[in-house]
Design an enzyme around this catalytic site. Structure first.
Site, PDB file in Angstrom:
ATOM      1  CE  LYS A 192       7.408 -69.464  23.313  1.00 44.12           C
ATOM      2  NZ  LYS A 192       7.456 -68.072  22.882  1.00 44.12           N
ATOM      3  CE  LYS A 247       4.761 -67.039  29.526  1.00 38.88           C
ATOM      4  NZ  LYS A 247       5.678 -66.137  28.905  1.00 38.88           N
ATOM      5  CE  LYS A 294       1.795 -61.059  23.687  1.00 37.83           C
ATOM      6  NZ  LYS A 294       3.157 -61.597  23.584  1.00 37.83           N
TER       7      LYS A 294
HETATM    8  P1  AMP Z   1       5.567 -61.547  25.834  1.00 38.93           P
HETATM    9  O1  AMP Z   1       4.079 -61.667  25.793  1.00 38.93           O
HETATM   10  O2  AMP Z   1       6.205 -62.875  26.010  1.00 38.93           O
HETATM   11  O3  AMP Z   1       6.111 -60.723  24.748  1.00 38.93           O
HETATM   12  O4  AMP Z   1       5.874 -60.761  27.182  1.00 38.93           O
HETATM   13  C1  AMP Z   1       5.898 -59.355  27.305  1.00 38.93           C
HETATM   14  C2  AMP Z   1       6.155 -58.998  28.763  1.00 38.93           C
HETATM   15  O5  AMP Z   1       5.084 -59.466  29.581  1.00 38.93           O
HETATM   16  C3  AMP Z   1       7.421 -59.643  29.322  1.00 38.93           C
HETATM   17  O6  AMP Z   1       8.047 -58.739  30.208  1.00 38.93           O
HETATM   18  C4  AMP Z   1       6.918 -60.831  30.074  1.00 38.93           C
HETATM   19  O7  AMP Z   1       7.757 -61.227  31.124  1.00 38.93           O
HETATM   20  C5  AMP Z   1       5.591 -60.303  30.611  1.00 38.93           C
HETATM   21  N1  AMP Z   1       4.645 -61.394  30.822  1.00 38.93           N
HETATM   22  C6  AMP Z   1       4.107 -62.198  29.862  1.00 38.93           C
HETATM   23  N2  AMP Z   1       3.266 -63.101  30.402  1.00 38.93           N
HETATM   24  C7  AMP Z   1       3.296 -62.881  31.754  1.00 38.93           C
HETATM   25  C8  AMP Z   1       2.649 -63.495  32.866  1.00 38.93           C
HETATM   26  N3  AMP Z   1       1.790 -64.497  32.699  1.00 38.93           N
HETATM   27  N4  AMP Z   1       2.909 -63.006  34.101  1.00 38.93           N
HETATM   28  C9  AMP Z   1       3.763 -61.968  34.272  1.00 38.93           C
HETATM   29  N5  AMP Z   1       4.401 -61.346  33.259  1.00 38.93           N
HETATM   30  C10 AMP Z   1       4.178 -61.795  32.011  1.00 38.93           C
END
Ligand code: AMP
Ligand code: TRP
Length: 333
Positions: free
Chosen positions: A112, A197, A200
């Site tokens: 990032k 990955k 969002k």
């Molecule tokens: P975040 O969107 O980064 O706040 O992630 C929230 C939760 O979703 C965390 O536990 C991440 O590890 C999980 N997560 C986010 N993106 C993915 C993805 N593409 N595959 C699996 N888990 C995800």
């Protein structure tokens, strides 16, 4: 009873990756078998360029979606991170425990910070200290388990290191937590770029399924997913990442634990995509419907968050006070 903590950042609309990697297990398993806390971690959304009104809107939307996904305020504690001061209070003590070197080694920081530099935005100091705040989120509650997607493993490892180091230096205060991951789809990949990955905040949403996408949009995104040059449906993450991702999605959406076997049942990419699209549409349908009902009653969501924050504060306060005393700060009389 086991204590569980996890969180999601309001940096964008929640995705299928969030749901399969984390939220679905919070709903189906964690809230039933543990004393579980789930947080919309809004302070973490300020570590990169952000729009204040958008973060506010996304925070409420994330909380609403977590309820729509099935988190039950009778069974777990749902709250917004910034409503509980203890996170920031503890984060400072952990900044005095962590080293500059170990934070600069974090993969997410490396990725990032490069992006922020490229966009000439300046790298916020909080992007570097972000994992310390995450450690504070976890340690403030005496957490045993942290259910997350695979991308968070390194951050939870750091949390463990900080807990152990703090305890060794200042006496036993923190529980040393461990990360847990789903059996299938712990890392959902972008449909247009299956080597990265599904996150969002990509600029181009074509490879991302959002929980609130209309059924037709979900179908279109999945049918247009980048697959691989071969023709056979094999489950091989290295050689055929696009197909492996598709199989993972189908397996996760249909509750199958053996993606490799599932792949063997298909002889064309088209059929695999079609079934995956339908399975994902059905998986998300109830979430989208409940979201619409809940969004019509923001007063309810706000009440859940208010009560959640009160409960969370009551749990975190004594733990953080103990850490303050252990590290050598004079208690207020
Ligand atoms: P975040 O969107 O980064 O706040 O992630 C929230 C939760 O979703 C965390 O536990 C991440 O590890 C999980 N997560 C986010 N993106 C993915 C993805 N593409 N595959 C699996 N888990 C995800
Ligand atoms: N860093 C996590 C992510 O990007 C979000 C998060 C913040 C979190 N604090 C947490 C996850 C505490 C689990 C526990 O997904």
């Amino acid at each position: 009873m086991k204590r569980i903590f996890s969180g999601v950042k309001p940096t964008g609309h929640l995705t299928l990756g969030n749901y399969l990697g984390a939220v679905r297990r919070w709903v189906e398993v964690d809230q039933h078998q543990a004393d579980a806390l789930f947080s919309v971690v809004d302070l973490h959304a300020l570590t990169v360029e952000h729009n204040p009104a958008r973060v506010r809107r996304l925070s409420l939307q994330a909380a609403t979606l977590l309820l729509a996904s099935g988190l039950d305020p009778e069974r777990c504690t749902l709250f917004v991170q910034s409503h509980v001061d203890e996170h920031a209070r503890l984060s400072y003590l952990l900044e005095c425990t962590a080293t500059d070197g170990e934070l600069r080694r974090m993969i997410q920081y490396k990725e990032k910070s490069v992006r922020a530099r490229e966009a000439e935005e300046g790298v916020r100091l909080s992007l570097l200290t972000y994992p310390v705040l995450m450690a504070a989120d976890i340690l403030a509650y005496g957490t045993d388990e942290v259910p997350v997607g695979e991308d968070q493993t390194q951050h939870v490892e750091l949390t463990r290191d900080l807990a152990v180091r703090f305890n060794q230096r200042y006496g036993h205060v923190f529980t040393v937590p461990k990360a847990t991951h789903p059996e299938v789809a712990a890392r959902v990949m972008d449909l247009q770029d299956p080597t990265s990955k599904m996150g969002k905040s990509h600029e181009n949403g074509a490879g991302i399924v959002y929980l609130l996408d209309e059924a037709e949009t979900v179908r279109r995104k999945i049918m247009r997913a980048v697959t691989d040059s071969g023709r056979e449906v094999v489950y091989d993450r290295e050689e055929s990442p696009g197909i492996a991702n598709m199989v993972d999605l189908l397996a996760a959406a249909t509750g199958c634990r053996a993606p490799a076997e599932l792949a063997g049942a298909y002889d064309s990419y088209g059929a695999l995509k079609k079934d995956t699209a339908e399975a994902v549409v059905e998986l998300l349908r109830p979430v989208r419907e409940r979201h619409a009902a809940l969004a019509a009653d923001p007063g309810y969501v706000e009440r859940v968050l208010r009560e959640g924050a009160e409960r969370a504060r009551g749990m975190a306060r004594p733990m953080v006070d103990r850490a303050y005393r252990a590290i050598g700060l004079l208690p207020a009389a």
